[in-house]
Design a protein around this motif. Structure first.
Motif, short mmCIF file in Angstrom:
data_model
loop_
_atom_site.label_atom_id
_atom_site.label_comp_id
_atom_site.label_asym_id
_atom_site.label_seq_id
_atom_site.Cartn_x
_atom_site.Cartn_y
_atom_site.Cartn_z
N MET A 217 0.42 7.34 8.28
CA MET A 217 1.71 6.69 8.46
C MET A 217 2.81 7.42 7.70
N LYS A 218 4.02 7.26 8.22
CA LYS A 218 5.17 7.90 7.60
C LYS A 218 5.69 7.02 6.47
N VAL A 219 6.06 7.66 5.37
CA VAL A 219 6.67 6.96 4.24
C VAL A 219 7.87 7.78 3.78
N GLY A 220 8.60 7.28 2.78
CA GLY A 220 9.59 8.13 2.14
C GLY A 220 11.04 7.68 2.21
N ARG A 225 9.44 -0.51 0.76
CA ARG A 225 9.02 -0.67 2.16
C ARG A 225 7.73 0.12 2.41
N ASP A 226 7.60 1.29 1.77
CA ASP A 226 6.36 2.08 1.91
C ASP A 226 5.15 1.26 1.44
N ILE A 227 5.31 0.60 0.29
CA ILE A 227 4.22 -0.20 -0.27
C ILE A 227 3.88 -1.34 0.70
N HIS A 228 4.93 -1.99 1.20
CA HIS A 228 4.75 -3.09 2.16
C HIS A 228 3.99 -2.61 3.40
N ARG A 229 4.39 -1.47 3.95
CA ARG A 229 3.75 -0.97 5.18
C ARG A 229 2.32 -0.50 4.92
N CYS A 230 2.11 0.17 3.78
CA CYS A 230 0.74 0.62 3.45
C CYS A 230 -0.19 -0.58 3.32
N LYS A 231 0.32 -1.66 2.72
CA LYS A 231 -0.48 -2.87 2.54
C LYS A 231 -0.87 -3.44 3.91
N LEU A 232 0.12 -3.51 4.81
CA LEU A 232 -0.14 -4.04 6.16
C LEU A 232 -1.23 -3.23 6.86
N VAL A 245 -0.73 9.33 4.11
CA VAL A 245 0.73 9.14 4.19
C VAL A 245 1.44 10.49 4.24
N ASP A 246 2.61 10.46 4.87
CA ASP A 246 3.39 11.69 5.07
C ASP A 246 4.84 11.37 4.78
N SER A 247 5.41 12.00 3.75
CA SER A 247 6.82 11.73 3.43
C SER A 247 7.73 12.87 3.87
#
Ligand code: MG
Length: 428
Positions: A217-220, A225-232, A245-247
């Motif tokens: 998944m994309k982060v950065g 929001r990155d933490i929220h999405r990684c948790k999901l 993850v890819d920033s």
């Protein structure tokens, strides 16, 4: 058979409308191909090649290729095959064009498209998929087609020959057996940054059902929001599947060190392109600060010299070569050979336009005659595959081995007519 013409087309697909390919820095990608057709005096044989861009600037790659034509027009194809190593040096070290490179940026992307088309043409003449043509030719002949300029302090042709000849001993006596290979892949398709939580969750569930086990998944843009999405995503895929993850280069070295502290809890297989793709020492600082994590990079490493330094310096853990950023097989195979020497796993970058079609060949070449590492994984991000005559095929989370002759990136005539940026029906 003689080369009679080299045609380039600026092909752009309006993918920004669907937020496809969106990440921390590329927020409005129109997936594009600098599309090259090498014509011959035999209508049954054309070489097709491309490089991938995301819209504006695709025209600059097309223009650069105009300057390369002189090296092959009027030549016999078997002469081009024999002199391919020499032609590569002439193009990438062109006495005037090198000033706007050298071996980086627009001119190098253009060289990738140009040589991808040449390799396509040659392998079609042998009626073999590119991967098979490469595996079948004599090691010495293959090495003469590759470039070892500026890297022989790390790998010599002799060492390269030893690596390949040793691997070839393990090939089955009937090479056709390799046609049934399924090469493992991971998917990026669920995690584009422009997707809503709901869209991302639906796509993760859908891809789990299709058999995917590795998700990127994309982060950065915003660490909360990155933490929220990684948790999901981690909750959906469970603890046994892999998450990366890819920033996309957006963080500084210090930010990366800090943000990894916050993302580690999600058991990340690798952090891709955390910072500037040229920062060999910066990547090493991140690894020194976090000896327990893995870094991946390569899709924007501009040439084999930078790869050489990244790998030798152990600044990366996973080598993500790109099929269209460095200048085709002539340069990619030497990078794979360096990676093999240092036992570095290679996980090629894909997605975009044609990248999945290209890496399916590179994966097999690396697996069967180059790598000393036992991790086999490649990126897959389904995008625009409907526009290809023979798109990469995925089965149970892996690439099905391509068996049609050539290097697999022929775009359908109807799609070319519609999406040519200069005269296509869509853009008009
Ligand atoms: Mg990436």
């Amino acid at each position: 058979m003689k080369v009679t013409n080299v045609k380039t087309q600026d092909i752009r697909f309006p993918t920004s409308k669907d937020n496809l390919g969106t990440d921390a820095v590329h927020v409005d990608c129109d997936y594009s191909a600098t599309y090259v057709t090498i014509e011959t005096d035999n209508d049954n044989f054309t070489g097709i090649g491309s490089t991938f861009t995301i819209g504006k600037g695709n025209d600059l790659c097309c223009k650069s290729i105009e300057y390369f034509k002189e090296f092959i027009i009027g030549k016999e194809v078997d002469e081009i095959e024999k002199e391919l190593g020499l032609i590569w040096e002439k193009v990438t070290n062109h006495s005037q064009l090198r000033w706007v490179g050298p071996q980086k940026g627009v001119t190098h992307l253009a060289a990738a498209a140009f040589f991808n088309a040449i390799w396509d043409l040659i392998s079609k003449i042998y009626k073999k998929p590119l991967w098979r043509y490469i595996i079948d030719i004599e090691t010495e002949q293959l090495l003469d087609m590759l470039s070892f300029s500026y890297i022989d302090d790390v790998i010599t042709k002799k060492e390269a020959a030893e690596i390949i000849d040793k691997k070839k001993q393990n090939l089955p006596s009937n090479i056709d057996e390799l046609n049934s290979t399924i090469f493992p892949a991971y998917t990026t398709a669920a995690g584009w940054l422009g997707y809503s939580d709901d869209k991302m969750k639906d796509l993760v569930k859908e891809n789990l059902q299709k058999g995917w086990t590795h998700f990127k998944m994309k982060v950065g843009q915003d660490i909360e929001r990155d933490i929220h999405r990684c948790k999901l995503v981690r909750e959906l895929i469970g603890k046994d599947n892999k998450l990366m993850v890819d920033s996309n280069q957006v963080w500084s070295v210090n930010e990366t060190i800090e943000y990894i502290n916050q993302l580690k809890q999600f058991d990340i297989m690798f952090y891709e392109e955390p910072t500037n793709p040229d920062d060999i020492l910066g990547f090493r600082k991140i690894k020194d600060a976090h000896p327990d994590i893995k870094l991946a990079t390569g899709e924007m490493i501009q040439n084999k010299v930078i790869f050489k330094q990244f790998i030798e310096n152990k600044s990366l853990d996973y080598c993500q070569i790109d099929s269209c950023r460095i200048a085709s097989i002539n340069e990619i195979l030497p990078v794979l050979l360096i990676a093999s020497k240092f036992n570095t796993p290679v996980i090629p970058h894909a997605g975009g336009i044609g990248l999945c079609e290209y890496v399916q060949h590179l994966n097999l070449i690396n697996k069967f005659i180059i790598t000393n590492n036992d991790l086999f994984l490649s990126e897959y991000a389904e995008s625009c595959s409907e526009h290809f005559d023979n798109p990469a095929i995925i089965k149970n989370g892996g690439y099905v081995t391509p068996t049609n002759p050539g290097y697999s990136v022929k775009i359908k005539d109807s799609s070319l007519a519609e999406f040519d940026y200069n005269n296509g029906t869509y853009w008009n």
